[in-house]
Scaffold this motif. Structure first.
Motif, mmCIF file in Angstrom:
data_model
loop_
_atom_site.group_PDB
_atom_site.id
_atom_site.type_symbol
_atom_site.label_atom_id
_atom_site.label_comp_id
_atom_site.label_asym_id
_atom_site.label_seq_id
_atom_site.Cartn_x
_atom_site.Cartn_y
_atom_site.Cartn_z
ATOM 1 N N ASP A 252 0.832 -1.193 0.245
ATOM 2 C CA ASP A 252 0.148 0.390 -0.082
ATOM 3 C C ASP A 252 0.645 1.237 -0.133
ATOM 4 O O ASP A 252 0.710 1.961 -1.043
ATOM 5 N N PRO A 253 1.724 1.244 1.071
ATOM 6 C CA PRO A 253 2.490 2.350 0.568
ATOM 7 C C PRO A 253 3.334 3.063 -0.504
ATOM 8 O O PRO A 253 3.310 4.343 -1.310
ATOM 9 N N ILE A 254 3.667 1.845 -0.910
ATOM 10 C CA ILE A 254 4.343 1.584 -2.911
ATOM 11 C C ILE A 254 3.224 1.989 -3.816
ATOM 12 O O ILE A 254 3.669 3.180 -4.427
ATOM 13 N N TYR A 255 2.067 1.970 -3.674
ATOM 14 C CA TYR A 255 1.469 2.049 -4.552
ATOM 15 C C TYR A 255 0.315 3.025 -4.428
ATOM 16 O O TYR A 255 -0.087 3.749 -4.841
ATOM 17 N N PHE A 256 0.336 2.853 -2.676
ATOM 18 C CA PHE A 256 -0.839 4.212 -2.281
ATOM 19 C C PHE A 256 -0.432 5.079 -1.874
ATOM 20 O O PHE A 256 -0.860 6.325 -1.830
ATOM 21 N N GLY A 257 1.277 5.290 -1.542
ATOM 22 C CA GLY A 257 1.409 6.471 -0.983
ATOM 23 C C GLY A 257 1.279 6.272 0.881
ATOM 24 O O GLY A 257 1.504 7.294 1.247
ATOM 25 N N THR A 258 0.094 5.186 0.913
ATOM 26 C CA THR A 258 -0.274 5.558 2.556
ATOM 27 C C THR A 258 -0.280 3.828 2.863
ATOM 28 O O THR A 258 -0.444 3.165 2.333
ATOM 29 N N TYR A 259 -0.086 3.833 4.676
ATOM 30 C CA TYR A 259 -0.069 2.518 4.732
ATOM 31 C C TYR A 259 -1.705 1.968 4.644
ATOM 32 O O TYR A 259 -2.666 3.037 4.974
ATOM 33 N N PRO A 260 -1.857 0.495 5.123
ATOM 34 C CA PRO A 260 -3.341 0.706 4.665
ATOM 35 C C PRO A 260 -3.851 0.964 5.955
ATOM 36 O O PRO A 260 -3.241 0.400 7.400
ATOM 37 N N ALA A 261 -5.149 1.447 5.932
ATOM 38 C CA ALA A 261 -5.641 2.145 6.974
ATOM 39 C C ALA A 261 -6.281 0.770 8.507
ATOM 40 O O ALA A 261 -5.745 0.466 9.485
ATOM 41 N N PHE A 262 -6.491 0.172 8.177
ATOM 42 C CA PHE A 262 -6.813 -1.213 9.024
ATOM 43 C C PHE A 262 -6.285 -1.576 9.560
ATOM 44 O O PHE A 262 -5.859 -1.742 10.721
ATOM 45 N N MET A 263 -4.834 -1.226 9.198
ATOM 46 C CA MET A 263 -3.755 -2.178 10.237
ATOM 47 C C MET A 263 -2.925 -0.659 11.070
ATOM 48 O O MET A 263 -2.447 -1.071 11.720
ATOM 49 N N LEU A 264 -2.907 0.207 10.221
ATOM 50 C CA LEU A 264 -3.104 1.383 10.917
ATOM 51 C C LEU A 264 -3.410 1.723 12.554
ATOM 52 O O LEU A 264 -3.248 1.687 13.411
ATOM 53 N N GLU A 265 -4.999 1.091 12.340
ATOM 54 C CA GLU A 265 -5.751 1.190 13.436
ATOM 55 C C GLU A 265 -5.715 0.651 14.556
ATOM 56 O O GLU A 265 -5.775 0.368 15.454
ATOM 57 N N TRP A 266 -5.406 -1.113 13.682
ATOM 58 C CA TRP A 266 -5.163 -2.000 14.571
ATOM 59 C C TRP A 266 -3.960 -1.847 15.546
ATOM 60 O O TRP A 266 -3.761 -1.724 17.069
ATOM 61 N N TYR A 267 -2.813 -1.377 15.024
ATOM 62 C CA TYR A 267 -1.172 -1.327 15.724
ATOM 63 C C TYR A 267 -1.599 0.231 16.816
ATOM 64 O O TYR A 267 -1.413 -0.089 17.695
ATOM 65 N N GLU A 268 -2.411 1.267 15.970
ATOM 66 C CA GLU A 268 -2.621 2.187 17.021
ATOM 67 C C GLU A 268 -3.452 1.986 18.138
ATOM 68 O O GLU A 268 -3.466 2.389 19.097
ATOM 69 N N LYS A 269 -4.465 0.496 17.935
ATOM 70 C CA LYS A 269 -5.439 0.728 19.402
ATOM 71 C C LYS A 269 -4.513 0.127 20.365
ATOM 72 O O LYS A 269 -4.410 -0.075 21.657
ATOM 73 N N ILE A 270 -2.926 -0.459 19.966
ATOM 74 C CA ILE A 270 -2.306 -1.190 21.249
ATOM 75 C C ILE A 270 -0.843 -0.498 21.271
ATOM 76 O O ILE A 270 0.011 -0.868 21.459
ATOM 77 N N GLY A 271 -1.391 0.728 20.842
ATOM 78 C CA GLY A 271 -0.170 1.646 20.883
ATOM 79 C C GLY A 271 0.682 1.782 19.454
ATOM 80 O O GLY A 271 2.262 2.433 20.191
ATOM 81 N N HIS A 272 0.639 1.441 18.310
ATOM 82 C CA HIS A 272 2.102 1.685 17.996
ATOM 83 C C HIS A 272 1.756 2.172 16.815
ATOM 84 O O HIS A 272 0.261 1.827 16.134
ATOM 85 N N GLN A 273 3.352 2.582 16.090
ATOM 86 C CA GLN A 273 2.874 4.042 14.811
ATOM 87 C C GLN A 273 3.806 3.283 14.286
ATOM 88 O O GLN A 273 4.889 4.117 14.646
ATOM 89 N N PRO A 274 3.993 3.863 12.642
ATOM 90 C CA PRO A 274 5.541 3.725 12.312
ATOM 91 C C PRO A 274 6.065 4.985 12.539
ATOM 92 O O PRO A 274 4.545 5.955 12.449
ATOM 93 N N PRO A 275 7.142 5.273 12.603
ATOM 94 C CA PRO A 275 7.519 6.733 12.948
ATOM 95 C C PRO A 275 8.421 7.415 11.390
ATOM 96 O O PRO A 275 8.920 7.961 10.961
ATOM 97 N N ILE A 276 6.931 7.617 10.894
ATOM 98 C CA ILE A 276 6.917 8.830 9.600
ATOM 99 C C ILE A 276 7.524 10.092 9.768
ATOM 100 O O ILE A 276 6.509 10.984 10.494
ATOM 101 N N VAL A 277 8.702 10.717 8.838
ATOM 102 C CA VAL A 277 9.249 11.890 8.989
ATOM 103 C C VAL A 277 8.697 12.117 7.468
ATOM 104 O O VAL A 277 8.189 11.496 6.758
#
Ligand SMILES: CCOCCOc1ccc(-c2cn(C[C@@H]3NC[C@@H](O)[C@H]3O)nn2)cc1
Length: 448
Positions: A252-277
């Motif tokens: 998804d980041p390669i083809y759409f320029g964004t992480y898949p929302a369903f995974m981002l939300e899943w990680y955020e629920k347990i206190g994690h997210q990618p270190p995007i600059v």
């Protein structure tokens, strides 16, 4: 086109990787990698096996090329030992390391075999690991510099490049599950690593284009394929997470320029997210020429609150398994190809790995590995079906040309079309080698 007939320009091949076959781990200036360190650490690899010698392919270029030539492959996928080129990960180039890969690439080209080069197949220089490895953003610049050395040195000869092999393995299997090198168990570290290697991928793709090379460059995720136990929304969502973990999270980041929302939300629920600059997602979102799909197995899963980080519980349905214990599920290959084609705009796809572990031994000079022939033919039927269904499948590389160092499993798990006696290093062509030779020569095959 008869059933199981393939397009006239279909790229039949085989695949290997540097640390799994080369050996010569401390010869001609090669620096240590994390897999040297890991395999030399007691308890990390079955039987205490390591890649010090492996298949000794570093000293057997001509012998291995003869095997490829007789097999009739159109392409050979191999990887570069980064620490053989840059022993300290950055800085001075090891000329003897370059010379080895020139010998290999020149011999492939002289024999009409297209080199298909993986830049990174898990063997990070230990010197980079000592500075935090992929968990440290400095690894991005280090990889970009390594890629640039390789592009400038081999860009006129090598037309097919893979930046990273199986990013899920190098991030999560190696830094969350702790099963592969360097063996950490830290979810945020694995998420950081995934992000840094995606940025490194984008930087390498950008540099390849800036240098004016017109070959093809892509990435090879190992997409596990989860099949829902029931058609309930919960079970389907659990499988989406399992597949997203190793596939969509990278594509998804390669083809759409964004992480898949369903995974981002899943990680955020347990206190994690990618270190995007700022700027990272634009860097990652560079157009690529193909996706490499590595497929071995699938698994049936259902949602279960207590079933680990993804809440996806594996359901054993009693399917046949290969000798490494992975379920045999050929239909999963078609389903994965269909999902990938539908989601990412039907890009060119190469099956950059597919194969089976069967530990048949040499008996009277022969290796009767009919189970491997059955596995490969059942999966090629699904590849043929995908092509018939309009999927842009351009090639297939059997894993592996020869038995080799199967990471934490050591040498006990054999995936090769060619048997290797790891005491004598004698190579013996298996029945599957002769079967695959026939498939390539005829560009089709008959199911038994
Ligand atoms: C969820 C818990 O899981 C525990 C084990 O988890 C895995 C997953 C995947 C693998 C795995 C191994 N291979 C074959 C290699 N591909 C690249 C090439 O170098 C081959 O040697 N692919 N995937 C191993 C272990």
């Amino acid at each position: 086109m008869s059933i199981n007939q393939f397009p006239v320009d279909f790229m039949w091949g085989t695949a290997t990787a540097a640390y799994q076959i080369e050996g010569a781990y401390n010869e001609d200036g090669r620096g240590m990698s994390i897999w040297d360190t890991f395999s030399h650490t007691p308890g990390k690899v079955k039987n205490g096996d390591n890649g010090n010698v492996a298949c000794d392919s570093y000293h057997r270029v001509e012998e291995d090329i003869r095997l490829l030539k007789e097999l009739g492959v159109k392409t050979y996928r191999f990887s570069i030992s980064w620490s053989r080129i840059l022993p300290n990960g950055t800085g001075a180039v090891n000329e003897k390391g370059l010379a080895y890969y020139h010998r290999l690439v020149d011999a492939l080209i002289d024999n009409g075999i297209e080199p298909f080069c993986t830049l990174y197949h898990w063997d990070l220089p230990q010197a980079i690991q000592d500075q935090g490895g992929w968990g440290d953003r400095r690894s991005i610049a280090a990889f970009k510099a390594f890629a640039e050395v390789m592009f400038k040195e081999f860009g006129a000869k090598i037309k097919y490049w893979i930046t990273f092999n199986e990013p899920w393995c190098l991030a999560f299997l190696s830094n969350y599950l702790g099963i592969h090198a360097p063996g950490y168990r830290d979810l945020q570290l694995a998420i950081d690593i995934s992000h840094h290697i995606l940025v490194a991928h984008g930087e390498a793709v950008k540099r390849y284009r800036e240098l004016g090379f017109t070959g093809q460059i892509g990435i090879a995720p190992n997409t596990s394929w989860g099949v829902p136990y029931t058609q309930s929304e919960a079970d389907k969502a659990a499988c989406l997470r399992l597949n997203g973990w190793s596939g969509d999270w990278y594509l998804d980041p390669i083809y759409f320029g964004t992480y898949p929302a369903f995974m981002l939300e899943w990680y955020e629920k347990i206190g994690h997210q990618p270190p995007i600059v700022e700027g990272d997602m634009e860097t990652i979102h560079q157009p690529i020429d193909f996706i490499g799909i590595n497929y071995y197995t699938s698994s049936m899963n259902r949602h279960h609150d207590q079933a680990g980080m993804l809440q996806a519980e594996y359901m054993n349905m009693g399917a046949a398994r290969t000798d490494i214990g992975w379920e045999i599920y050929p239909e999963g290959l078609y389903q994965l190809l269909r999902y990938t084609a539908d989601k990412y705009g039907n890009p060119d796809i190469y099956i950059t790995e597919n194969g089976a572990c069967y530990n048949d031994e040499v008996d009277n000079g022969r290796v009767c590995d009919q189970r491997r022939i059955d596995y490969l033919s059942q999966h090629l039927v699904q590849a043929s079906r995908a092509i018939a269904d309009g999927i842009n499948l351009k090639g297939y590389m059997a894993w592996s040309l020869m038995d080799n160092f199967e990471w934490a499993e050591g040498y006990g798990m054999r995936f090769g079309l060619v048997h290797v006696d790891f005491d004598t290093l004698v190579r013996t062509k298996k029945d599957s080698y002769y079967w695959y030779k026939h498939v390539i020569a005829n560009n089709w095959f008959e199911l038994r």
